[in-house]
Design an enzyme around this catalytic site. Structure first.
Site, PDB file in Angstrom:
ATOM      1  N   ARG A 234     -39.420 -13.215 -31.504  1.00  0.00           N
ATOM      2  CA  ARG A 234     -38.437 -12.363 -32.522  1.00  0.00           C
ATOM      3  C   ARG A 234     -38.496 -11.133 -32.331  1.00  0.00           C
ATOM      4  NH1 ARG A 234     -36.841 -17.075 -32.715  1.00  0.00           N
ATOM      5  NH2 ARG A 234     -36.557 -18.447 -34.439  1.00  0.00           N
ATOM      6  N   GLU A 263     -30.104  -8.840 -33.119  1.00  0.00           N
ATOM      7  CA  GLU A 263     -29.453  -9.542 -32.057  1.00  0.00           C
ATOM      8  C   GLU A 263     -28.240 -10.435 -32.961  1.00  0.00           C
ATOM      9  OE1 GLU A 263     -32.430 -12.181 -30.728  1.00  0.00           O
ATOM     10  OE2 GLU A 263     -31.588 -13.773 -31.651  1.00  0.00           O
ATOM     11  N   HIS A 295     -31.468 -14.802 -25.835  1.00  0.00           N
ATOM     12  CA  HIS A 295     -31.871 -15.928 -26.738  1.00  0.00           C
ATOM     13  C   HIS A 295     -31.810 -17.250 -26.016  1.00  0.00           C
ATOM     14  CE1 HIS A 295     -33.805 -16.566 -30.915  1.00  0.00           C
ATOM     15  NE2 HIS A 295     -34.229 -17.274 -30.225  1.00  0.00           N
TER      16      HIS A 295
HETATM   17  P1  NAD Z   1     -46.457 -21.848 -33.602  1.00  0.00           P
HETATM   18  O1  NAD Z   1     -46.430 -21.967 -35.191  1.00  0.00           O
HETATM   19  O2  NAD Z   1     -47.092 -23.128 -32.828  1.00  0.00           O
HETATM   20  O3  NAD Z   1     -47.613 -20.829 -33.116  1.00  0.00           O
HETATM   21  C1  NAD Z   1     -47.264 -19.744 -33.749  1.00  0.00           C
HETATM   22  C2  NAD Z   1     -48.858 -19.048 -33.417  1.00  0.00           C
HETATM   23  O4  NAD Z   1     -49.040 -17.529 -33.940  1.00  0.00           O
HETATM   24  C3  NAD Z   1     -50.044 -19.718 -34.381  1.00  0.00           C
HETATM   25  O5  NAD Z   1     -50.923 -19.983 -33.361  1.00  0.00           O
HETATM   26  C4  NAD Z   1     -50.393 -18.815 -35.400  1.00  0.00           C
HETATM   27  O6  NAD Z   1     -51.588 -18.814 -35.744  1.00  0.00           O
HETATM   28  C5  NAD Z   1     -50.130 -17.329 -34.674  1.00  0.00           C
HETATM   29  N1  NAD Z   1     -50.018 -16.322 -35.700  1.00  0.00           N
HETATM   30  C6  NAD Z   1     -49.510 -16.226 -36.971  1.00  0.00           C
HETATM   31  N2  NAD Z   1     -49.676 -14.987 -37.385  1.00  0.00           N
HETATM   32  C7  NAD Z   1     -50.128 -14.354 -36.277  1.00  0.00           C
HETATM   33  C8  NAD Z   1     -50.584 -12.643 -36.129  1.00  0.00           C
HETATM   34  N3  NAD Z   1     -50.427 -11.945 -37.328  1.00  0.00           N
HETATM   35  N4  NAD Z   1     -50.988 -12.320 -35.153  1.00  0.00           N
HETATM   36  C9  NAD Z   1     -51.163 -13.180 -34.180  1.00  0.00           C
HETATM   37  N5  NAD Z   1     -50.965 -14.582 -34.139  1.00  0.00           N
HETATM   38  C10 NAD Z   1     -50.503 -15.210 -35.292  1.00  0.00           C
HETATM   39  O7  NAD Z   1     -45.009 -21.573 -32.983  1.00  0.00           O
HETATM   40  P2  NAD Z   1     -44.432 -21.688 -31.545  1.00  0.00           P
HETATM   41  O8  NAD Z   1     -43.730 -22.937 -31.335  1.00  0.00           O
HETATM   42  O9  NAD Z   1     -45.691 -21.566 -30.654  1.00  0.00           O
HETATM   43  O10 NAD Z   1     -43.401 -20.608 -31.602  1.00  0.00           O
HETATM   44  C11 NAD Z   1     -43.763 -19.114 -31.599  1.00  0.00           C
HETATM   45  C12 NAD Z   1     -42.428 -18.412 -31.829  1.00  0.00           C
HETATM   46  O11 NAD Z   1     -41.473 -18.525 -30.895  1.00  0.00           O
HETATM   47  C13 NAD Z   1     -41.596 -18.881 -33.004  1.00  0.00           C
HETATM   48  O12 NAD Z   1     -42.087 -18.395 -34.230  1.00  0.00           O
HETATM   49  C14 NAD Z   1     -40.342 -18.356 -32.679  1.00  0.00           C
HETATM   50  O13 NAD Z   1     -39.937 -17.011 -33.359  1.00  0.00           O
HETATM   51  C15 NAD Z   1     -40.320 -18.216 -31.291  1.00  0.00           C
HETATM   52  N6  NAD Z   1     -39.290 -19.238 -30.656  1.00  0.00           N
HETATM   53  C16 NAD Z   1     -38.335 -18.453 -29.691  1.00  0.00           C
HETATM   54  C17 NAD Z   1     -37.627 -19.355 -29.107  1.00  0.00           C
HETATM   55  C18 NAD Z   1     -36.667 -18.679 -28.100  1.00  0.00           C
HETATM   56  O14 NAD Z   1     -35.632 -19.550 -27.648  1.00  0.00           O
HETATM   57  N7  NAD Z   1     -36.806 -17.512 -27.653  1.00  0.00           N
HETATM   58  C19 NAD Z   1     -37.644 -20.479 -29.258  1.00  0.00           C
HETATM   59  C20 NAD Z   1     -38.357 -21.208 -30.196  1.00  0.00           C
HETATM   60  C21 NAD Z   1     -39.268 -20.214 -30.655  1.00  0.00           C
END
Ligand code: NAD
Length: 330
Positions: A234, A263, A295
């Site tokens: 994000r 964005e 994105h």
């Molecule tokens: P997820 O919930 O499986 O994983 C997120 C991880 O971050 C977890 O392991 C959590 O413990 C960890 N976390 C939480 N707070 C934290 C902190 N303060 N410091 C370090 N780690 C921390 O989520 P995911 O499916 O892997 O997705 C991750 C992110 O990717 C989403 O939140 C979303 O914002 C982003 N995303 C982007 C796109 C894109 O098209 N670019 C698509 C999907 C998701």
């Protein structure tokens, strides 16, 4: 169930219609984003379906409640754009697509790394103009480099596995460590150690109060000089003005972003004939070592299929009062 689908692009419609062939759900598509100014479009619907840049703050939630909306369904994983507390107060359920294809985003992060490193985007343009010179196309071997991963959930895990395959040393920081990744050779370190030791840093944690502007001036001062930073998570994980400073003083060697803090005013639109008013993105685009994609990390056939299937299942579960497995709770 009658659903108002906001921020609709042709591909949203194509994939949702593909799996809603029996018209089980009545889907009405709006190109407009959902925010306080567009809530009236949802009058007469039971639920709304939204995407990453629809702004569902408390005011919008209260208005949605007034007009009888019972469900907000995100066709994405992140939910930082919805005031979950306000929705709970109004007894509006919030659902999302927690996992559709972590590999889609992880592979896009790798694409950003490889493009920035090996400059294939520059070579493509050069060769089209019959310029076959190698000047300034030098890259570095990823093999043996240290890659720091912040957030090792679904996407972070897929990303770690790819980087291990490249022969990188993978170090990680997460509030919850993964035994599975440790067994595969990933080493968890403190955030400061990750900053200090990584040649490439990749962000895969959610945006929340703890992670907003995780990369600010202080963090940039701690990274290895010339390191590469990749953000497919994000935009607001990085304070953009501080990233620009770090690029100007060459502390940050490369920046690859698929997400950008402001964005919502830019991404998913063709603004090629407009005057861009956002000076920060214009400055970022002027750096030769910055790569921006709009994105598109999630944008693969497999991911779009899965997003549509889960989104429709969320509607069905809600309508039939089944357990809401994809509910976002406080
Ligand atoms: P997820 O919930 O499986 O994983 C997120 C991880 O971050 C977890 O392991 C959590 O413990 C960890 N976390 C939480 N707070 C934290 C902190 N303060 N410091 C370090 N780690 C921390 O989520 P995911 O499916 O892997 O997705 C991750 C992110 O990717 C989403 O939140 C979303 O914002 C982003 N995303 C982007 C796109 C894109 O098209 N670019 C698509 C999907 C998701």
């Amino acid at each position: 169930m009658k659903i108002a689908v906001f921020s609709t692009k042709p591909y949203d419609r194509e994939y949702l219609d593909k799996f809603n062939r029996d018209n089980k759900h009545e889907l009405i598509y709006f190109e407009a984003p959902l925010n306080i100014d567009t809530t009236n479009l949802a009058i007469g619907f039971e639920g709304v379906c939204i995407f990453v840049n629809d702004k569902i703050d408390k005011k919008t939630i209260d208005k949605l409640s007034e007009i009888g909306i019972k469900l907000i369904d995100l066709r994405c994983a992140g939910f930082n754009n919805v005031d979950i507390g306000a929705a709970a107060k109004q007894k509006i359920k919030v659902m999302r697509v927690p996992a559709y294809s972590p590999q889609a985003v992880a592979e896009h992060a790798v694409a950003l790394i490889l493009t920035l490193n090996r400059k294939t985007h520059k070579a493509y343009n050069r060769v089209r103009e019959s310029n076959f010179s190698l000047e300034n196309l030098t890259g570095f071997n990823l093999y043996g480099k240290t890659v720091g991963v912040i957030g090792t959930g679904k996407i972070g895990t897929a990303f770690c596995q790819i980087m291990l395959g490249f022969g990188c040393k993978v170090i990680a920081y997460d509030v919850k460590e993964s035994e599975k990744l440790i067994a595969k050779g990933v080493e968890y370190q403190t955030l400061d150690e990750i900053f200090k030791n990584s040649d490439v840093l990749s962000l895969h944690c959610p945006l929340n109060v703890n992670t907003k502007h995780l990369f600010d001036r202080t963090a940039f001062s701690k990274i290895k000089k010339g390191a590469m930073l990749i953000n497919t998570s994000r935009g607001a994980l990085i304070k953009t003005s501080h990233a620009i400073e770090a690029l100007k003083n060459e502390q940050l060697g490369y920046l690859g972003i698929d997400v950008y803090e402001q964005e919502e005013n830019l991404f998913f639109k063709d603004l090629s004939e407009s005057i861009i008013q956002d000076d920060l993105i214009e400055r970022l685009m002027a750096f030769h070592n910055v790569l921006i994609t709009p994105h598109q990390g999630f944008f693969t056939n497999e991911a779009l299929d899965q997003i549509a299937l889960t989104t429709l299942k969320n509607f069905t579960d809600f309508e039939n009062e089944l357990p809401l497995v994809n509910e976002v709770k406080l």
